[in-house]
Design an enzyme around this catalytic site. Structure first.
Site, mmCIF file in Angstrom:
data_model
loop_
_atom_site.group_PDB
_atom_site.id
_atom_site.type_symbol
_atom_site.label_atom_id
_atom_site.label_comp_id
_atom_site.label_asym_id
_atom_site.label_seq_id
_atom_site.Cartn_x
_atom_site.Cartn_y
_atom_site.Cartn_z
ATOM 1 C CG ASN A 138 28.833 -13.226 3.079
ATOM 2 O OD1 ASN A 138 29.852 -12.545 3.177
ATOM 3 N ND2 ASN A 138 28.379 -13.681 1.920
ATOM 4 N NE ARG B 137 23.230 -21.357 -7.825
ATOM 5 C CZ ARG B 137 23.556 -20.323 -7.048
ATOM 6 N NH1 ARG B 137 22.917 -20.118 -5.913
ATOM 7 N NH2 ARG B 137 24.542 -19.525 -7.376
ATOM 8 C CE1 TYR C 60 23.331 -15.164 -5.356
ATOM 9 C CE2 TYR C 60 21.837 -16.392 -6.757
ATOM 10 C CZ TYR C 60 22.713 -16.343 -5.697
ATOM 11 O OH TYR C 60 22.987 -17.485 -5.003
ATOM 12 C CG ASP D 203 19.266 -18.895 -5.389
ATOM 13 O OD1 ASP D 203 18.221 -18.300 -5.080
ATOM 14 O OD2 ASP D 203 20.268 -18.958 -4.639
ATOM 15 C CG HIS E 12 19.772 -14.423 -4.216
ATOM 16 N ND1 HIS E 12 20.178 -13.299 -3.552
ATOM 17 C CD2 HIS E 12 20.488 -15.433 -3.702
ATOM 18 C CE1 HIS E 12 21.104 -13.613 -2.676
ATOM 19 N NE2 HIS E 12 21.313 -14.915 -2.744
ATOM 20 C CD GLU F 272 18.559 -21.555 -3.416
ATOM 21 O OE1 GLU F 272 19.101 -22.277 -4.286
ATOM 22 O OE2 GLU F 272 19.202 -20.941 -2.559
ATOM 23 C CD GLU G 49 20.362 -18.600 0.413
ATOM 24 O OE1 GLU G 49 20.518 -19.566 -0.347
ATOM 25 O OE2 GLU G 49 20.865 -17.482 0.199
ATOM 26 N NE ARG H 265 18.856 -23.535 -0.640
ATOM 27 C CZ ARG H 265 20.172 -23.760 -0.666
ATOM 28 N NH1 ARG H 265 20.651 -24.956 -0.367
ATOM 29 N NH2 ARG H 265 21.013 -22.808 -0.995
ATOM 30 C CG HIS I 85 22.983 -21.612 2.402
ATOM 31 N ND1 HIS I 85 23.257 -20.488 3.143
ATOM 32 C CD2 HIS I 85 23.138 -21.269 1.115
ATOM 33 C CE1 HIS I 85 23.564 -19.493 2.320
ATOM 34 N NE2 HIS I 85 23.505 -19.943 1.085
ATOM 35 C CD GLU J 254 24.475 -23.643 -2.185
ATOM 36 O OE1 GLU J 254 23.899 -23.430 -1.112
ATOM 37 O OE2 GLU J 254 24.618 -22.776 -3.072
ATOM 38 C CD1 TRP K 219 21.680 -8.714 -4.596
ATOM 39 C CD2 TRP K 219 22.317 -10.092 -2.929
ATOM 40 N NE1 TRP K 219 22.722 -9.461 -5.049
ATOM 41 C CE2 TRP K 219 23.124 -10.323 -4.063
ATOM 42 C CE3 TRP K 219 22.508 -10.860 -1.779
ATOM 43 C CZ2 TRP K 219 24.141 -11.283 -4.060
ATOM 44 C CZ3 TRP K 219 23.516 -11.801 -1.764
ATOM 45 C CH2 TRP K 219 24.336 -12.008 -2.894
HETATM 46 C C1 CS2 Z 1 23.157 -18.340 -2.275
HETATM 47 C C2 CS2 Z 1 24.284 -17.757 -1.498
HETATM 48 O O1 CS2 Z 1 24.202 -20.445 -2.140
HETATM 49 C C3 CS2 Z 1 23.150 -19.858 -2.351
HETATM 50 O O2 CS2 Z 1 22.113 -20.402 -2.656
HETATM 51 O O3 CS2 Z 1 21.912 -17.820 -2.224
HETATM 52 O O4 CS2 Z 1 25.290 -17.540 -2.423
HETATM 53 C C4 CS2 Z 1 24.042 -16.486 -0.711
HETATM 54 O O5 CS2 Z 1 23.843 -15.408 -1.565
HETATM 55 C C5 CS2 Z 1 25.184 -16.189 0.196
HETATM 56 O O6 CS2 Z 1 25.484 -17.297 0.948
HETATM 57 C C6 CS2 Z 1 24.893 -14.984 1.090
HETATM 58 O O7 CS2 Z 1 25.767 -14.950 2.141
HETATM 59 MG MG MG Z 2 20.391 -19.333 -2.480
#
Ligand code: CS2
Ligand code: MG
Length: 404
Positions: free
Chosen positions: A37, A147, A159, A212, A214, A238, A264, A285, A314, A341, A404
């Site tokens: 991404n 979530r 986020y 999450d 993040h 998470e 992730e 993850r 993930h 997920e 982030w």
């Molecule tokens: C996230 C994602 O799914 C999750 O738990 O943390 O949305 C993540 O931000 C994105 O996949 C980033 O590419």
């Molecule tokens: Mg995540």
């Protein structure tokens, strides 16, 4: 059998995806996801310039040797771009092998260990009441694990919460550059326990609730949050802290019994080693597209099993339906399965990637098609050209760039 051709298909049906298609001289082909991404074209160049020329004419059945050739043989090991490229190739090769064996991929891995795969959905809102409504709506759809992400009073966008109108029209949006968000850990830490207190009131105790963070906290802040959330019995907290320093997770573990999920952004078993081996996490993850395909993921999950760590692939919208398919075959087989997920795809994404996997309420199944059961409609894919796109960046209130 020989590898005759490898195509890299870039398409944007709602968002950008990079897909590998390996075609053999016997007409069998396999598909793999190689999307990173926000850095998609780096993987395309890596594959086209450096990987594909080495693989033409090789035996596609030699999956392990090809994996090692691309990992060890490159000298420059690991990292998201290298590992996404390896993942795309590896997943496509497993697809070919399972098709050649005339069986669904999960059979080749060892067969089904369960009849259905528990998935978790995303629910979010700007206010506590909006989050509560969103959680109830997901429960209504049949999800038993949800979530929950909430806006924090005083912040425009955050986020996991859809951006406000202002953010959508911001200069960054117009120029197609990363959107900037503002963050305050202290405000967040005060707000989140109130969210989960309310969610338990409205949803009861039979629904698993997840959250999450993040990567935005320090270990001691994460320990505080985990402790404050203990009364609400979360399924997990998470990505509380960035894991470049895995030892930081020791501090969290010393202070809270809230289960911890991580990984992730991990690409290899080496990234995951310390947190698994020291039993600092409960859920790993990693996902097939970022951790070395079926070969890489299987290795990590088997290792995790020894340490009571369960799997939690993930599965956001940027993990394509192809990687989702591969994940689901692994999920159906893996003895230490935890959860999967799914954040839901747009209609045009489903159309470009026809798939045998299916969703029934809050549960998923990979289907019985041979291979991993996901294809790409190349003609349709051409209708959705690549558009440069970024993840947001995050700053503290004084402008300091934050995680982030
Ligand atoms: C996230 C994602 O799914 C999750 O738990 O943390 O949305 C993540 O931000 C994105 O996949 C980033 O590419
Ligand atoms: Mg995540």
């Amino acid at each position: 059998m020989k590898i005759k051709e490898i195509r890299v298909i870039v398409t944007s049906p709602g968002r950008n995806f990079v897909t590998v298609k390996i075609i053999t001289d016997e007409g069998l082909y396999g598909i793999g996801d190689a999307t990173v991404n926000g850095r998609e074209l780096a993987v395309v160049a890596y594959l086209e310039e450096h990987v594909i020329p080495c693989l033409i004419g090789r035996d596609p059945m030699q999956i392990e040797d090809i994996w090692q050739y691309l990992y060890r043989g490159a000298y420059w090991r690991r990292g998201p771009i290298t590992m996404a490229a390896i993942s795309g190739i590896d997943t496509a090769l497993w697809d070919i092998k399972a098709k050649a064996a005339n069986m669904p991929l999960y059979q080749l891995l060892g067969g089904a260990s369960r009849t259905k795969i528990m998935a978790y959905a995303h629910a979010q809102g700007r206010t506590i009441e909006e989050v509560a409504d969103a959680v109830l709506a997901k429960k209504e759809q049949g999800f038993v694990a949800i979530r929950a992400q909430s806006g924090v009073p005083g912040f425009e966008s955050i986020y996991g919460i859809g951006s406000s109108k202002g953010a959508k029209n911001s200069e960054a949006r117009i120029k197609n550059l990363p959107k900037e968000e503002v963050w305050s850990t202290s405000k967040y830490l005060r707000h989140i326990p109130k969210v989960f207190e309310r969610l338990r009131d409205v949803v009861g105790w039979d629904t698993h609730l997840l959250h999450d963070a993040h990567h935005r906290l320090t270990p001691i802040e994460a320990a505080r949050l985990g402790k404050d959330l203990e009364p609400y019995r979360l399924f997990w907290l998470e990505d509380a802290v960035p894991a470049e320093l895995p030892e930081g997770y020791r501090i969290i573990r010393e202070h809270t019994t809230t289960p911890i999920a991580l990984g992730e952004v991990f690409n290899t078993i080496w990234d995951a080693r310390t947190v698994i081996e020291e039993q600092l996490i409960d859920y790993i993850r990693t996902t097939s597209v970022h951790a070395g395909g079926v070969t890489g993921l299987r290795r990590i999950f088997d290792f995790a099993a020894i340490y009571h760590v369960r799997t939690a692939c993930h599965g956001p919208t940027d993990v394509s339906p192809v990687a989702m398919g591969a994940n689901l075959h692994i999920d159906l087989w893996v003895p230490n399965f935890g959860i999967q997920e799914i954040s839901g795809y747009r209609e045009e994404t489903h159309e470009v990637f026809p798939h045998a996997w299916s969703q029934d309420g809050g549960f998923l199944h990979p289907g019985e098609a041979i291979g991993h059961g996901v294809d790409i409609d190349e003609e349709l894919a051409r209708k959705y050209p690549y558009k440069r796109s970024y993840l947001p960046v995050n700053r503290l209130e004084d402008g300091t760039l934050w995680h982030w």
